[in-house]
Design a protein around this motif. Structure first.
Motif, PDB file in Angstrom:
ATOM      1  N   MET A   1      38.074  69.316  77.566  1.00  0.00           N
ATOM      2  CA  MET A   1      38.668  68.358  78.505  1.00  0.00           C
ATOM      3  C   MET A   1      38.072  68.587  79.894  1.00  0.00           C
ATOM      4  O   MET A   1      38.089  69.712  80.403  1.00  0.00           O
ATOM      5  CB  MET A   1      40.188  68.518  78.543  1.00  0.00           C
ATOM      6  N   LYS A   2      37.532  67.539  80.474  1.00  0.00           N
ATOM      7  CA  LYS A   2      36.857  67.647  81.769  1.00  0.00           C
ATOM      8  C   LYS A   2      37.788  67.204  82.905  1.00  0.00           C
ATOM      9  O   LYS A   2      38.541  66.236  82.759  1.00  0.00           O
ATOM     10  CB  LYS A   2      35.605  66.766  81.790  1.00  0.00           C
ATOM     11  N   PRO A   3      37.720  67.900  84.053  1.00  0.00           N
ATOM     12  CA  PRO A   3      38.492  67.421  85.207  1.00  0.00           C
ATOM     13  C   PRO A   3      37.966  66.060  85.646  1.00  0.00           C
ATOM     14  O   PRO A   3      36.808  65.716  85.410  1.00  0.00           O
ATOM     15  CB  PRO A   3      38.241  68.495  86.269  1.00  0.00           C
ATOM     16  N   LEU A   4      38.819  65.283  86.288  1.00  0.00           N
ATOM     17  CA  LEU A   4      38.424  63.977  86.796  1.00  0.00           C
ATOM     18  C   LEU A   4      37.447  64.158  87.961  1.00  0.00           C
ATOM     19  O   LEU A   4      37.428  65.225  88.597  1.00  0.00           O
ATOM     20  CB  LEU A   4      39.664  63.207  87.234  1.00  0.00           C
ATOM     21  N   PRO A   5      36.617  63.154  88.240  1.00  0.00           N
ATOM     22  CA  PRO A   5      35.558  63.323  89.252  1.00  0.00           C
ATOM     23  C   PRO A   5      36.053  63.847  90.594  1.00  0.00           C
ATOM     24  O   PRO A   5      35.357  64.653  91.241  1.00  0.00           O
ATOM     25  CB  PRO A   5      34.972  61.913  89.375  1.00  0.00           C
ATOM     26  N   TRP A   6      37.223  63.414  91.033  1.00  0.00           N
ATOM     27  CA  TRP A   6      37.721  63.833  92.345  1.00  0.00           C
ATOM     28  C   TRP A   6      38.430  65.201  92.301  1.00  0.00           C
ATOM     29  O   TRP A   6      38.909  65.681  93.316  1.00  0.00           O
ATOM     30  CB  TRP A   6      38.664  62.781  92.918  1.00  0.00           C
ATOM     31  N   GLN A   7      38.469  65.817  91.126  1.00  0.00           N
ATOM     32  CA  GLN A   7      39.134  67.110  90.986  1.00  0.00           C
ATOM     33  C   GLN A   7      38.143  68.277  90.889  1.00  0.00           C
ATOM     34  O   GLN A   7      38.546  69.429  90.726  1.00  0.00           O
ATOM     35  CB  GLN A   7      40.019  67.105  89.736  1.00  0.00           C
ATOM     36  N   LYS A   8      36.862  67.992  91.005  1.00  0.00           N
ATOM     37  CA  LYS A   8      35.852  69.019  90.735  1.00  0.00           C
ATOM     38  C   LYS A   8      35.927  70.208  91.690  1.00  0.00           C
ATOM     39  O   LYS A   8      35.743  71.358  91.287  1.00  0.00           O
ATOM     40  CB  LYS A   8      34.458  68.386  90.772  1.00  0.00           C
ATOM     41  N   GLU A   9      36.202  69.933  92.956  1.00  0.00           N
ATOM     42  CA  GLU A   9      36.265  71.032  93.927  1.00  0.00           C
ATOM     43  C   GLU A   9      37.440  71.957  93.627  1.00  0.00           C
ATOM     44  O   GLU A   9      37.304  73.189  93.647  1.00  0.00           O
ATOM     45  CB  GLU A   9      36.373  70.467  95.347  1.00  0.00           C
ATOM     46  N   VAL A  10      38.607  71.367  93.355  1.00  0.00           N
ATOM     47  CA  VAL A  10      39.782  72.173  93.015  1.00  0.00           C
ATOM     48  C   VAL A  10      39.538  72.900  91.696  1.00  0.00           C
ATOM     49  O   VAL A  10      39.906  74.068  91.535  1.00  0.00           O
ATOM     50  CB  VAL A  10      41.042  71.285  92.912  1.00  0.00           C
TER      51      VAL A  10
END
Length: 333
Positions: A1-10
């Motif tokens: 399961m991949k994080p959503l694009p705007w969650q990558k930094e977190v």
């Protein structure tokens, strides 16, 4: 399961904690509805068990453990929500969870519990959960998901590591919606859905998949009509009550908060008629009305007559407009 694009930094921070085996025992995933908190909790859960992690620390989504997590069938995974027809997560549910977390996994690996929404915990449930947090079982993790972290007891908030998951910027959100919806909607429709979801992409996608977008457009038009002296509160309240009273109250809270934002900094994408309405309303009156809506949200799940609650808020909306009009007349020229 991949994080959503705007969650990558977190995600990079969380993935580092998992890799170094220092992930907090209790995380509070906080952010607006539709920003992807529950998805992020799933990413953490899968990454703790995945046997074939990607270079960014996210789960592969294909191994046996990942598939079990996706189906909710993993032996070390527990999801706690209010039982059907109930408003609160009860102490009995928390006690049952605590007992499960004390049991050792047959393979010695992590146990993860997602509590959603965490603000549905009642007082006794919070007290029971505090004991679990203060005396954690090795290898167990609690992921508390909440759009209203301020509604949680301070004693619980202070014992959790808060992870803030904000909605993305508008351009990123629209790009994600275009890709995810497979070209089924034009940009104007995507933008309208995002507006009615108050910038939250997953909520916007949900509105696009059903009748939610048209319904919220009707709600917005109904409030603007009342502000312009058109329509009757009782008729509008009856239609809302028949459609989705709880959904309307949640939407109204966001819509009023958006009006408050428009008073300070309207954007080129905002509806001109709604911006004009926002600029008529003093901030202190809007603040007071938003607090009233928030109080009604707490009552709507109880035995109160929902139609009367809605009528009361619509009459309050007209009263707010009248007070704003009188304030404008009395303002020195």
């Amino acid at each position: 399961m991949k994080p959503l694009p705007w969650q990558k930094e977190v995600w990079a921070t969380i993935a580092g904690s998992i890799r170094e085996q220092r992930l907090s025992h209790a995380l509070l995933l906080a952010g607006p509805d539709g920003a992807g908190k529950r998805h992020f909790a799933g990413c953490i859960t899968a990454a703790l068990w995945c046997r074939n992690l990607a270079s960014d620390g996210s789960a592969c989504g294909e191994c046996a453990d990942c598939l079990q997590v996706a189906s909710g069938a993993h032996s070390g995974y527990f999801l706690v929500r209010a039982e059907e027809g109930k408003r609160d997560i009860s102490i009995d549910q928390v006690r049952a969870l605590s007992e499960k977390l004390t049991m050792t996994q047959y393979d010695g690996r992590a146990k993860v519990a997602i509590i959603e929404p965490a603000d549905a915990l009642n007082v006794n449930g919070v007290n029971a959960l505090l004991k679990t947090i203060e005396e954690p079982t090795p290898g167990s993790h609690l992921l508390l998901v909440s759009a209203r972290p301020q509604a949680l007891a301070a004693t619980l908030r202070s014992r959790c590591q808060r992870v803030r998951l904000a909605a993305p910027g508008r351009a990123i959100a629209l790009d994600w919606l275009r890709n995810t919806s497979g070209g089924k909607h034009d940009d104007a429709t995507l933008a309208a859905a995002l507006d009615h979801a108050f910038g939250a992409p997953l909520k916007a996608l949900q509105l696009l998949d059903g009748a939610g977008l048209a319904q919220r457009s009707d709600w917005s038009r109904g409030l603007v009509d009342l502000a312009g002296g058109r329509g009757e509160p009782a008729t509008f309240a009856a239609a809302i009550n028949e459609a989705d009273p709880v959904g309307w109250l949640q939407w109204l809270y966001g819509w009023m908060s958006r009006l408050l934002r428009m008073r300070i900094a309207a954007s080129a994408d905002d509806d001109a008629a709604i911006v004009s309405l926002a600029q008529r309303l003093p901030a202190e009156l809007l603040d007071r009305y938003i607090a009233e809506v928030q109080a009604m949200l707490a009552k709507v799940h109880g035995p109160a007559d929902k139609k009367l609650l809605i009528e009361s808020l619509l009459i309050g909306w007209l009263a707010l407009l009248a007070r704003a009009g009188r304030a404008a007349q009395n303002r020195p020229s």
